[in-house]
Write an enzyme that holds these catalytic residues in place. Structure first.
Site, PDB file in Angstrom:
ATOM      1  N   ARG A 117      19.316 -45.454  36.581  1.00  0.00           N
ATOM      2  CA  ARG A 117      20.021 -46.410  35.697  1.00  0.00           C
ATOM      3  C   ARG A 117      19.504 -47.841  35.805  1.00  0.00           C
ATOM      4  O   ARG A 117      20.190 -48.784  35.438  1.00  0.00           O
ATOM      5  CB  ARG A 117      21.525 -46.394  35.949  1.00  0.00           C
ATOM      6  CG  ARG A 117      22.135 -45.044  35.673  1.00  0.00           C
ATOM      7  CD  ARG A 117      23.611 -45.113  35.430  1.00  0.00           C
ATOM      8  NE  ARG A 117      24.093 -43.766  35.171  1.00  0.00           N
ATOM      9  CZ  ARG A 117      24.392 -42.903  36.129  1.00  0.00           C
ATOM     10  NH1 ARG A 117      24.269 -43.237  37.405  1.00  0.00           N
ATOM     11  NH2 ARG A 117      24.803 -41.691  35.819  1.00  0.00           N
ATOM     12  N   LYS A 139      11.170 -55.999  25.876  1.00  0.00           N
ATOM     13  CA  LYS A 139      11.242 -54.785  25.047  1.00  0.00           C
ATOM     14  C   LYS A 139      10.423 -53.698  25.715  1.00  0.00           C
ATOM     15  O   LYS A 139       9.252 -53.907  26.042  1.00  0.00           O
ATOM     16  CB  LYS A 139      10.659 -55.046  23.656  1.00  0.00           C
ATOM     17  CG  LYS A 139      11.587 -55.779  22.728  1.00  0.00           C
ATOM     18  CD  LYS A 139      11.006 -55.728  21.315  1.00  0.00           C
ATOM     19  CE  LYS A 139      11.822 -56.534  20.353  1.00  0.00           C
ATOM     20  NZ  LYS A 139      11.215 -56.559  19.018  1.00  0.00           N
ATOM     21  N   GLU A 181      -2.786 -61.739  17.471  1.00  0.00           N
ATOM     22  CA  GLU A 181      -1.370 -62.049  17.783  1.00  0.00           C
ATOM     23  C   GLU A 181      -1.231 -63.539  18.124  1.00  0.00           C
ATOM     24  O   GLU A 181      -0.181 -64.145  17.891  1.00  0.00           O
ATOM     25  CB  GLU A 181      -0.850 -61.195  18.944  1.00  0.00           C
ATOM     26  CG  GLU A 181      -0.780 -59.689  18.658  1.00  0.00           C
ATOM     27  CD  GLU A 181       0.481 -59.245  17.897  1.00  0.00           C
ATOM     28  OE1 GLU A 181       1.316 -60.087  17.512  1.00  0.00           O
ATOM     29  OE2 GLU A 181       0.617 -58.010  17.696  1.00  0.00           O
ATOM     30  N   LYS A 223       6.381 -67.640  22.987  1.00  0.00           N
ATOM     31  CA  LYS A 223       7.112 -66.361  23.033  1.00  0.00           C
ATOM     32  C   LYS A 223       8.325 -66.505  23.966  1.00  0.00           C
ATOM     33  O   LYS A 223       9.426 -66.033  23.655  1.00  0.00           O
ATOM     34  CB  LYS A 223       6.194 -65.220  23.491  1.00  0.00           C
ATOM     35  CG  LYS A 223       6.948 -63.912  23.680  1.00  0.00           C
ATOM     36  CD  LYS A 223       6.520 -62.769  22.809  1.00  0.00           C
ATOM     37  CE  LYS A 223       7.563 -61.664  22.794  1.00  0.00           C
ATOM     38  NZ  LYS A 223       7.089 -60.317  22.767  1.00  0.00           N
ATOM     39  N   GLU A 233      16.737 -59.978  19.046  1.00  0.00           N
ATOM     40  CA  GLU A 233      16.192 -60.004  17.689  1.00  0.00           C
ATOM     41  C   GLU A 233      17.261 -59.959  16.609  1.00  0.00           C
ATOM     42  O   GLU A 233      17.164 -59.222  15.635  1.00  0.00           O
ATOM     43  CB  GLU A 233      15.182 -58.861  17.494  1.00  0.00           C
ATOM     44  CG  GLU A 233      14.214 -59.131  16.353  1.00  0.00           C
ATOM     45  CD  GLU A 233      13.112 -58.098  16.236  1.00  0.00           C
ATOM     46  OE1 GLU A 233      12.517 -57.751  17.271  1.00  0.00           O
ATOM     47  OE2 GLU A 233      12.850 -57.661  15.114  1.00  0.00           O
ATOM     48  N   ARG A 237      14.093 -64.320  16.740  1.00  0.00           N
ATOM     49  CA  ARG A 237      13.016 -63.463  17.256  1.00  0.00           C
ATOM     50  C   ARG A 237      12.302 -62.701  16.130  1.00  0.00           C
ATOM     51  O   ARG A 237      11.163 -62.272  16.294  1.00  0.00           O
ATOM     52  CB  ARG A 237      13.564 -62.507  18.332  1.00  0.00           C
ATOM     53  CG  ARG A 237      12.476 -61.771  19.102  1.00  0.00           C
ATOM     54  CD  ARG A 237      12.964 -61.069  20.368  1.00  0.00           C
ATOM     55  NE  ARG A 237      11.863 -60.333  20.976  1.00  0.00           N
ATOM     56  CZ  ARG A 237      11.870 -59.791  22.190  1.00  0.00           C
ATOM     57  NH1 ARG A 237      12.937 -59.899  22.955  1.00  0.00           N
ATOM     58  NH2 ARG A 237      10.829 -59.139  22.653  1.00  0.00           N
ATOM     59  N   ASN A 241       7.681 -61.037  13.933  1.00  0.00           N
ATOM     60  CA  ASN A 241       7.224 -59.901  13.126  1.00  0.00           C
ATOM     61  C   ASN A 241       6.333 -60.314  11.962  1.00  0.00           C
ATOM     62  O   ASN A 241       5.982 -59.485  11.124  1.00  0.00           O
ATOM     63  CB  ASN A 241       8.425 -59.119  12.568  1.00  0.00           C
ATOM     64  CG  ASN A 241       9.222 -58.489  13.676  1.00  0.00           C
ATOM     65  OD1 ASN A 241       8.653 -58.087  14.685  1.00  0.00           O
ATOM     66  ND2 ASN A 241      10.529 -58.423  13.509  1.00  0.00           N
ATOM     67  N   HIS A 244       3.715 -58.023  10.643  1.00  0.00           N
ATOM     68  CA  HIS A 244       3.979 -56.697  11.206  1.00  0.00           C
ATOM     69  C   HIS A 244       4.561 -55.718  10.193  1.00  0.00           C
ATOM     70  O   HIS A 244       4.336 -54.524  10.300  1.00  0.00           O
ATOM     71  CB  HIS A 244       4.902 -56.815  12.420  1.00  0.00           C
ATOM     72  CG  HIS A 244       4.169 -57.284  13.653  1.00  0.00           C
ATOM     73  ND1 HIS A 244       3.538 -58.499  13.712  1.00  0.00           N
ATOM     74  CD2 HIS A 244       3.949 -56.686  14.862  1.00  0.00           C
ATOM     75  CE1 HIS A 244       2.971 -58.636  14.906  1.00  0.00           C
ATOM     76  NE2 HIS A 244       3.207 -57.555  15.625  1.00  0.00           N
ATOM     77  N   HIS A 248       2.520 -52.575  10.041  1.00  0.00           N
ATOM     78  CA  HIS A 248       3.042 -51.259  10.445  1.00  0.00           C
ATOM     79  C   HIS A 248       2.781 -50.216   9.368  1.00  0.00           C
ATOM     80  O   HIS A 248       2.514 -49.054   9.664  1.00  0.00           O
ATOM     81  CB  HIS A 248       4.552 -51.335  10.718  1.00  0.00           C
ATOM     82  CG  HIS A 248       4.882 -52.052  11.993  1.00  0.00           C
ATOM     83  ND1 HIS A 248       6.106 -52.647  12.216  1.00  0.00           N
ATOM     84  CD2 HIS A 248       4.166 -52.261  13.114  1.00  0.00           C
ATOM     85  CE1 HIS A 248       6.111 -53.202  13.419  1.00  0.00           C
ATOM     86  NE2 HIS A 248       4.949 -52.980  13.980  1.00  0.00           N
ATOM     87  N   HIS A 261      -3.577 -52.124  16.852  1.00  0.00           N
ATOM     88  CA  HIS A 261      -2.364 -52.805  16.390  1.00  0.00           C
ATOM     89  C   HIS A 261      -2.665 -54.232  15.890  1.00  0.00           C
ATOM     90  O   HIS A 261      -2.256 -54.619  14.794  1.00  0.00           O
ATOM     91  CB  HIS A 261      -1.327 -52.817  17.514  1.00  0.00           C
ATOM     92  CG  HIS A 261      -0.135 -53.650  17.209  1.00  0.00           C
ATOM     93  ND1 HIS A 261       0.819 -53.277  16.284  1.00  0.00           N
ATOM     94  CD2 HIS A 261       0.249 -54.865  17.677  1.00  0.00           C
ATOM     95  CE1 HIS A 261       1.749 -54.215  16.212  1.00  0.00           C
ATOM     96  NE2 HIS A 261       1.422 -55.193  17.040  1.00  0.00           N
TER      97      HIS A 261
END
Ligand SMILES: NC(=O)c1ccc[n+]([C@@H]2O[C@H](COP(=O)([O-])OP(=O)(O)OC[C@H]3O[C@@H](n4cnc5c(N)ncnc54)[C@H](O)[C@@H]3O)[C@@H](O)[C@H]2O)c1
Ligand SMILES: [Zn+2]
Length: 364
Positions: A117, A139, A181, A223, A233, A237, A241, A244, A248, A261
């Site tokens: 956990r 993340k 990025e 960041k 987000e 945040r 993206n 993105h 994506h 990516h």
């Protein structure tokens, strides 16, 4: 060299950007810790194990190997690693040290989040993309057949250690993928960073220390600031993206094979820039500068044979699309963006077609 504070409801921690940052590892271990588990890939370990050995100087640790690649970023491997840890006597006082690119930092972070956990993780990022993006912000996750990063949790690390010196062994294409990025960060939040990228392109590509260290530090600073203002987000945040949503769709359409990516994000930023310009949100000169800088850090693989309509229909399937509403992050000038959700589908398709037309050349 700089150290930035990431301050989230879960934890406040440091992101250290420094040549030799790995040596700081003992400073961030809990005073009373149990077994240490370094999660890495064979290639990174062969190249850089010495840095960890030197930093831990006599402290014992286990190394858990993970076979890299997006196709291996799966729950089954998280389970395998957890079993291995349990066999080796891990308990709640154990600490995971993630040592690798974004796949390792995501997967090892996820492992740390769910093992008993939740146990602590220290992120040591070894690709440019992981240094400026994946390792900072908590993340973590893994892929499903249905899509990338569809399972995961927020699990903030004890610290993020970023040593630009490890990048010398990174393949040039991976390095450039990370640079996209950083270009993104400039466009969304810092005109000065964008200018450095525009003006010092040769020094950046040649990895001159002053240039690389500066752009990494600036990206991590931004960041850290964005994540600190919105860990989950729900608002600010989202600006990360930029590029993105379109990117994506390109990654998915090419089955995560044709483009790294960062390369897909480069293409996506191109589409978002065309869209913002077509909608009258972005002045001509800023749109031209963005497209020019993306070219100067190119090329990306050719998008010839990719169908604009197919990309458009993938937009609504993106993970970030909520109740069929696509949220586009669009620049209004270099250094500032807005989030817009009422974009006419024809405008998005037109922008996709323009971005495809820009990237037809066969280069790789
Ligand atoms: N959590 C987040 O916020 C976040 C943000 C962006 C991306 N990501 C994730 O990051 C992943 C991509 O990460 P990536 O681009 O770092 O790819 P990656 O982890 O696959 O690394 C690229 C390749 O470089 C190798 N490598 C790593 N460091 C090296 C070094 N110093 N020298 C030589 N080779 C080295 C790796 O073993 C791998 O083969 C994706 O899965 C993406 O979802 C997560
Ligand atoms: Zn990204």
């Amino acid at each position: 060299m700089p150290q930035f504070e990431v301050s989230t409801p879960q934890r406040t921690y440091a992101a250290v950007v420094e040549r030799g940052a790995v040596n700081r590892l003992p400073d961030f271990l809990p005073a009373k810790h149990g077994k240490l588990f370094v999660v890495t890939t064979q290639d990174v370990w062969e190249l850089h194990a010495e840095r960890i050995r030197k930093a831990l100087d006599g402290t014992s640790f286990d190394v858990l190997f993970f076979t890299g690649g997006e196709q291996n970023k799966r729950m089954a491997h998280v389970e395998q690693l957890a079993e291995e840890m349990a066999e080796k006597g891990a308990d709640r006082s154990s600490v995971i040290i993630a040592f690798g690119g974004g796949i390792v930092t995501d997967l090892a972070g996820f492992l740390a989040a769910i093992f008993m956990r939740g146990i602590p993780v220290i992120q040591i990022a070894t690709t440019l993309l992981a240094q400026v993006d994946a390792a900072v912000g908590g993340k973590t996750g893994s892929n499903l057949v249905a899509g990338k990063n569809l399972v995961g949790v927020f699990h903030q690390p004890l610290a993020v250690l970023i040593d630009p010196a490890v990048l010398t062994t990174l393949p040039e294409r991976e390095y450039r993928a990370g640079l996209y990025e950083i270009i993104k960060t400039g466009i969304i939040a810092s005109e000065p960073l964008f200018r450095v990228l525009a003006d010092q392109r040769d020094a950046v590509l040649a990895q001159h220390h002053h240039a690389v260290d500066h752009i990494i530090a600036e990206s991590v600073r931004i960041k850290a600031e964005v994540v600190s203002s919105d860990e989950r987000e729900s608002g600010r945040r989202k600006i990360l993206n930029f590029g993105h949503t379109f990117g994506h769709s390109l990654e998915a359409e090419t089955h995560y094979k044709g483009f790294l990516h960062g390369e897909a994000v480069s293409w996506g930023m191109r589409a978002a820039t065309h869209l913002a310009h077509d909608l009258g949100l972005l002045p001509d000169s800023d749109a031209e500068s963005i497209l020019f800088v993306l070219d100067r850090y190119g090329p990306i693989p050719s998008t010839r044979n990719i169908c604009g309509n197919a990309l458009q229909s993938r937009l609504v399937k993106d993970k970030k699309t909520i109740q069929s509403k696509v949220h586009f992050v669009l620049p209004t000038r270099i250094g500032d963006v807005i989030v817009k959700s009422d974009v006419p589908p024809e405008a998005a398709l037109k922008a996709i077609r323009k971005a495809l037309a820009d990237t037809q050349e066969v280069t790789q």
